[in-house]
Enzyme design. Structure first.
Site, PDB file in Angstrom:
ATOM      1  N   GLY A 302      -8.389 -38.292   9.752  1.00 31.44           N
ATOM      2  CA  GLY A 302      -7.810 -36.567   9.131  1.00 31.44           C
ATOM      3  C   GLY A 302      -8.129 -36.567   7.742  1.00 31.44           C
ATOM      4  CD  GLU A 344      -8.689 -43.937  15.000  1.00 36.88           C
ATOM      5  OE1 GLU A 344      -7.831 -44.719  15.352  1.00 36.88           O
ATOM      6  OE2 GLU A 344      -8.208 -43.246  14.819  1.00 36.88           O
ATOM      7  N   PRO A 345     -12.491 -42.031  10.460  1.00 36.35           N
ATOM      8  CG  PRO A 345     -14.421 -42.431   8.834  1.00 36.35           C
ATOM      9  CD  PRO A 345     -12.942 -43.973   9.940  1.00 36.35           C
ATOM     10  NE  ARG A 347     -11.602 -31.981   9.249  1.00 37.70           N
ATOM     11  CZ  ARG A 347     -11.644 -30.975  10.070  1.00 37.70           C
ATOM     12  NH1 ARG A 347     -12.526 -30.141   9.964  1.00 37.70           N
ATOM     13  NH2 ARG A 347     -10.632 -30.827  10.985  1.00 37.70           N
ATOM     14  NE  ARG A 383     -12.816 -26.710  12.468  1.00 38.77           N
ATOM     15  CZ  ARG A 383     -12.507 -26.805  11.113  1.00 38.77           C
ATOM     16  NH1 ARG A 383     -13.341 -25.934  10.019  1.00 38.77           N
ATOM     17  NH2 ARG A 383     -11.574 -26.828  10.391  1.00 38.77           N
ATOM     18  CE1 TYR A 387      -9.119 -26.297  13.964  1.00 38.26           C
ATOM     19  CE2 TYR A 387      -6.833 -25.902  14.572  1.00 38.26           C
ATOM     20  CZ  TYR A 387      -7.697 -26.891  14.851  1.00 38.26           C
ATOM     21  OH  TYR A 387      -7.631 -27.468  16.552  1.00 38.26           O
ATOM     22  CB  CYS A 414     -14.911  -9.289  24.935  1.00 36.48           C
ATOM     23  SG  CYS A 414     -16.270  -8.693  25.127  1.00 36.48           S
ATOM     24  CD  GLU A 415     -10.402 -12.312  23.210  1.00 36.33           C
ATOM     25  OE1 GLU A 415      -9.421 -11.718  22.432  1.00 36.33           O
ATOM     26  OE2 GLU A 415     -10.226 -12.495  24.026  1.00 36.33           O
ATOM     27  CE1 TYR A 444     -12.114 -31.954  15.782  1.00 35.25           C
ATOM     28  CE2 TYR A 444     -12.537 -32.871  13.478  1.00 35.25           C
ATOM     29  CZ  TYR A 444     -12.051 -33.480  14.403  1.00 35.25           C
ATOM     30  OH  TYR A 444     -12.255 -34.937  14.682  1.00 35.25           O
TER      31      TYR A 444
END
Length: 487
Positions: A302, A344-345, A347, A383, A387, A414-415, A444
């Site tokens: 994280g 646990e990296p 990103r 993303r 987010y 189409c959004e 990600y």
């Protein structure tokens, strides 16, 4: 203890790197300056609670090899981005191999006596597996798919951890068949399911994923250290203690430690220190109640990075130093031996090493906004829609004297929510055909890509030493059609 500036001893016998046959020098390749220090996102800042802010310069969040390449172009890994776009098309993901390797080494320097697992969910392909293995990191996988890809690419399964809040029977069977080093148990149902599947006469090493009740992370949807969410077993309500007792009662399971993951995009050290204190308390209770001293403690990942100049990033060197201090102090007070630490990296290793390239398809000016539409969007980067994350796109490959104005970069899907970057400065004369480059695109994005509108996922191109080579080819219409067997 290893000297902090010495490469991890596991790398001494790493196979020599060779330039693949598919690598080719790119016309106009630029020699990048040598790397001397890692950016703040990987932990070379001062030891403080708050992560250091990225520099304010326009290239502060780009890969360290990024240099000007003429005609307002940029080169990454010595390769002009316009050349990558011309050769491989757009959208395309560009990964700076040396930046990834540099970040892996920085983690091993920061955590010389710990196990560093790369979190494969951030991005995984066969080349990434090789880079991580050669640099001496372990691997954190979340499915049989990630596990099988890594093993077929030559990664030793004994140096992997299998995660997941709802592992399927197929996931567990694959982990046992291939010999995964550790399985992180996330719920009580997995305990009996895994125990029943372990071959007779063998034992599987496991961790218990606990929820320490700590809120941390850049968005509510990526905070996983609090109660009342799908991950892990709560310390507060006794679920973790109950699961620990059940695992200790299974002769085919060997409980070796505790695991927790607080969330993603965490840019301060304090939440990790709070987690260490609570986990030490649980370790002490386990010894008191069961007479067992667990030898491992996995604090997950994280670790936050800066996506735009001036944003904060986690100082990993400060994290490592203060976690070691807190762990030693807490264990001494509890009369416990210091467990072997793991992190646990994901990103923080691959995110800042990536750049995505788009072509502008249209420019639409309304009364209040200018919309710059590109040839990708939420199918290759969901993303922003998920987010609300923000990026810093840049026009490359064309000189312009035009002043910048705020524009919204949107995708082709189409959004109405297909927005890649809202209210970002781009030259007022931006036009169809222009090339936009977006940094910090390694994590990600492609790993979360979809087949929406059957557009097809972009390729991945590695750059290093003035050479570019294809790692993952573009998903074609034929690829998409071959899966459809309805007629």
């Amino acid at each position: 203890m290893s000297h902090p500036n010495r490469l991890n001893p596991r790398r001494r016998h790493a196979p020599p790197r060779a330039v693949p046959e598919t690598a080719a020098p790119v016309a106009g390749a630029v020699t990048a300056p040598p790397r001397t220090a890692l950016r703040p996102a990987a932990g070379d800042g001062p030891a403080s609670d708050n992560g250091p802010a990225a520099g304010d310069g326009p290239l502060s969040v780009w890969p360290g090899s990024t240099t000007p390449a003429g005609h307002d172009d940029l080169a990454v890994g010595g390769v002009p981005l316009t050349e990558v776009a011309d050769r491989f098309g757009t959208p395309s993901y560009v990964l700076d191999e040396d930046e990834i390797r540099h970040r892996c080494r920085a983690y091993l320097r920061a955590f010389p006596d710990a196990e560093v697992y790369y979190a494969a969910k951030a991005f995984l392909c066969r080349a990434m597996v090789h880079w991580v293995r050669e640099e001496g990191l372990g691997l954190d996988v979340c499915s049989a798919g990630e596990l099988e890809l890594a093993v077929t690419a030559g990664f030793p399964p004994a140096r992997m951890v299998l995660h997941g809040n709802a592992k399927s029977p197929a996931d567990l069977r694959a982990a046992l068949r291939l010999g995964v080093g550790r399985i992180a148990l996330d719920n009580t149902a997995e305990i009996a399911r895994l125990a029943a599947a372990v071959p007779a006469g063998t034992r599987q090493k496991v961790l218990i994923r606990v929820v320490p009740g700590i809120a941390a992370g850049g968005h509510a949807k990526i905070r996983t250290g609090t109660d009342d969410q799908k991950f892990g077993l709560s310390i507060a309500d006794g679920s973790a203690q109950h699961a620990i007792a059940r695992v200790l009662g299974q002769p085919c399971l060997e409980l070796v430690g505790l695991h927790c993951h607080l969330g993603s995009q965490i840019t301060t050290v304090k939440p990790y220190l709070s987690a260490v204190r609570r986990l030490i308390g649980l370790l002490a209770r386990i010894r008191e109640q069961h007479g067992v001293t667990l030898p491992e403690l996995d604090l997950g990942g994280g670790h936050g990075v800066a996506y735009r100049p001036g944003e904060p990033a986690l100082d990993v060197a400060a994290l490592a130093a203060r976690v070691r201090t807190e762990l030693a102090r807490g264990c001494a007070a509890a009369g416990l031996p210091v467990p072997r630490l793991a992190v646990e990296p994901g990103r923080a290793v691959v995110g800042p090493a990536g750049v995505v390239l788009y072509r502008v398809l249209s420019v639409k000016r309304t009364g209040a906004h200018t919309f710059v539409a590109v040839d990708g969007g939420m199918s290759d980067n969901p993303r922003p829609a998920l987010y609300g994350v923000r990026y810093a796109p840049r026009l490359v490959g064309r000189d312009t004297a035009a002043a910048t104005e705020p524009v919204t970069v949107v995708g082709r899907h189409c959004e109405a929510g297909d927005v890649l970057a809202a209210d970002v400065p781009l030259p007022a004369d931006v036009r169809p055909g222009d090339l936009l480059a977006v940094p910090v695109a390694g994590a990600y994005q492609l790993s979360m890509a979809s087949g929406y509108n059957l557009v097809g996922r972009p390729p991945v191109v590695a750059v290093t030493g003035g050479r570019a080579r294809l790692l993952v080819r573009r998903e074609s219409l034929a690829d998409l059609q071959e899966r459809d067997v309805g007629l």
